[in-house]
Write a protein that holds these residues in place. Structure first.
Motif, PDB file in Angstrom:
ATOM      1  N   GLY A  34      -7.157  -1.469   3.890  1.00 10.17           N
ATOM      2  CA  GLY A  34      -6.249  -1.332   2.766  1.00 10.17           C
ATOM      3  C   GLY A  34      -5.775  -2.647   2.210  1.00 10.17           C
ATOM      4  O   GLY A  34      -5.047  -2.683   1.213  1.00 10.17           O
ATOM      5  N   GLU A  79      -6.660   6.106  -1.797  1.00  7.80           N
ATOM      6  CA  GLU A  79      -6.990   5.232  -2.931  1.00  7.80           C
ATOM      7  C   GLU A  79      -8.476   5.257  -3.248  1.00  7.80           C
ATOM      8  O   GLU A  79      -8.875   5.049  -4.400  1.00  7.80           O
ATOM      9  N   ARG A  94      -3.812   6.036   3.622  1.00 11.47           N
ATOM     10  CA  ARG A  94      -3.524   5.661   2.234  1.00 11.47           C
ATOM     11  C   ARG A  94      -4.723   4.998   1.568  1.00 11.47           C
ATOM     12  O   ARG A  94      -5.021   5.241   0.390  1.00 11.47           O
ATOM     13  N   ALA A  95      -5.434   4.147   2.323  1.00 12.66           N
ATOM     14  CA  ALA A  95      -6.633   3.513   1.773  1.00 12.66           C
ATOM     15  C   ALA A  95      -7.699   4.553   1.446  1.00 12.66           C
ATOM     16  O   ALA A  95      -8.412   4.424   0.444  1.00 12.66           O
ATOM     17  N   LEU A 104       0.837  -1.202   0.000  1.00 11.67           N
ATOM     18  CA  LEU A 104       0.000   0.000   0.000  1.00 11.67           C
ATOM     19  C   LEU A 104       0.875   1.257   0.000  1.00 11.67           C
ATOM     20  O   LEU A 104       0.585   2.235  -0.692  1.00 11.67           O
ATOM     21  N   ARG A 147       2.148   1.961  -3.432  1.00  8.41           N
ATOM     22  CA  ARG A 147       1.120   2.483  -4.336  1.00  8.41           C
ATOM     23  C   ARG A 147       0.758   3.928  -4.026  1.00  8.41           C
ATOM     24  O   ARG A 147       0.407   4.694  -4.920  1.00  8.41           O
ATOM     25  N   VAL A 148       0.803   4.291  -2.733  1.00  8.46           N
ATOM     26  CA  VAL A 148       0.319   5.601  -2.309  1.00  8.46           C
ATOM     27  C   VAL A 148       1.397   6.298  -1.477  1.00  8.46           C
ATOM     28  O   VAL A 148       1.391   6.225  -0.247  1.00  8.46           O
ATOM     29  N   TYR A 163      -2.147  12.273   2.233  1.00  3.94           N
ATOM     30  CA  TYR A 163      -2.048  11.332   1.130  1.00  3.94           C
ATOM     31  C   TYR A 163      -3.166  11.623   0.135  1.00  3.94           C
ATOM     32  O   TYR A 163      -4.304  11.909   0.525  1.00  3.94           O
ATOM     33  N   ARG A 164      -2.822  11.527  -1.161  1.00  2.00           N
ATOM     34  CA  ARG A 164      -3.843  11.760  -2.193  1.00  2.00           C
ATOM     35  C   ARG A 164      -3.434  11.028  -3.465  1.00  2.00           C
ATOM     36  O   ARG A 164      -2.257  10.994  -3.819  1.00  2.00           O
ATOM     37  N   THR A 165      -4.400  10.440  -4.153  1.00  2.00           N
ATOM     38  CA  THR A 165      -4.148   9.867  -5.475  1.00  2.00           C
ATOM     39  C   THR A 165      -5.002  10.535  -6.542  1.00  2.00           C
ATOM     40  O   THR A 165      -4.627  10.547  -7.709  1.00  2.00           O
ATOM     41  N   SER A 166      -6.142  11.096  -6.165  1.00  2.00           N
ATOM     42  CA  SER A 166      -7.043  11.721  -7.124  1.00  2.00           C
ATOM     43  C   SER A 166      -6.465  13.033  -7.636  1.00  2.00           C
ATOM     44  O   SER A 166      -5.827  13.788  -6.894  1.00  2.00           O
ATOM     45  N   ARG A 172     -12.122  -6.129   2.367  1.00  2.00           N
ATOM     46  CA  ARG A 172     -12.630  -4.778   2.133  1.00  2.00           C
ATOM     47  C   ARG A 172     -13.968  -4.503   2.819  1.00  2.00           C
ATOM     48  O   ARG A 172     -14.573  -3.457   2.598  1.00  2.00           O
TER      49      ARG A 172
END
Length: 276
Positions: free
Chosen positions: A259, A95, A91-92, A35, A38-39, A59-62, A263
């Motif tokens: 994460g 995501e 982090r989750a 995780l 990935r993030v 944390y951000r992915t968008s 789920r």
């Protein structure tokens, strides 16, 4: 492999303690490492107050803006813990398309009640003032806590009934429905002071949307707290908040597993945040 994890958790039962914590961490070490790859962190050690532990990570992915903000408050029995240990939750959340945050707060022996709650208030206010610079929506902050972290969120609701959050997720916390445990007296003070310091009325009465959960293998005290809060909400509001008893998990893995492959809890939290 994670498919073997539920058996190992069941074998641990309802026990608490440092050895159990380390065993649980080992179960999810690979999951957390993947995780983290990935993030990566967006910003680390953002200062939200004057104490050395007044720090939070983002944390951000968008790539979009006006994202809901999810602040995670770690557990640790008022004595230990760190935002790095809750990075999997933040982090989750990233995501899932939110701006994730994980905070530190003051600990024993320096901290006493209600300073943990004060730190949650300060972190929320910092996010309100600064999250837009990281594409977060200051009007859609949701706080998530586990164990002592849930206690601090509940205390924040007592200190600030108008706490500017859109929702709160309380995982395996203490809200005032069971007697004081002697292990917690250094934080709360003498047993005689405990009833006056618990936030049960604030959490029962708040109009802020709640998601309340505990684990199948939580100690009885935490399960009784979960049931006490659900009953109090039913009596005061005529309905219970969103709630979940998470199968196959214990007091520690309730947050640690977020994460990973399981789920069930994560998906419910994501739905809750999206609805706030």
């Amino acid at each position: 492999m994670e498919h073997a994890v539920p058996v190992k958790i069941a074998e641990m039962g309802r026990e608490l303690g440092p050895q159990v914590v380390e065993t649980c961490r080992a179960l999810y070490a690979d999951t957390h490492a993947a995780l983290g790859a990935r993030v990566p962190a967006l910003a680390m050690d953002c200062t939200y107050g004057p104490h050395e532990r007044h720090r939070l990570d983002l944390y951000r992915t968008s790539a979009t803006s006006d994202l809901p903000v999810v602040l995670f408050v770690h557990g640790g029995g008022f004595r230990m813990g760190d935002k790095a240990g809750g990075a999997n939750v933040a982090r989750a959340m990233a995501e899932a398309g939110f701006l994730g945050a994980a905070m530190n707060y003051r600990l024993l022996p320096d901290a006493r009640w209600p300073e943990g709650g004060e730190d949650v208030v300060a972190a929320v206010e910092w996010l309100r003032a600064n999250c837009a610079a990281h594409d977060g929506d200051p009007a859609r902050i949701v706080v998530v806590g586990t164990s002592a972290g849930s206690v601090h969120i509940a205390t924040a609701l007592r200190l600030r009934p108008d706490l500017p959050v859109a929702g709160a997720v309380l995982l395996s916390g203490l809200y005032g429905y069971t007697p004081l445990d002697e292990r917690d007296e250094p934080y709360y003070g003498p047993d005689a002071d405990y009833p006056q310091r618990m936030p049960r009325d604030a959490v029962a009465q708040t109009a802020i949307p709640l998601f309340v959960a505990c684990a199948q293998y939580d100690p009885q005290r935490f399960q009784a707290e979960f049931l006490g809060l659900m009953q109090a909400r039913l009596e005061r509001h005529g309905t219970m908040p969103v709630g979940m008893i998470v199968p196959g998990h214990n007091h520690y893995t309730l947050a640690m597993h977020i994460g990973g492959e399981d789920r069930r809890l994560l998906d419910e939290i994501v739905r809750f945040v999206e609805g706030c």
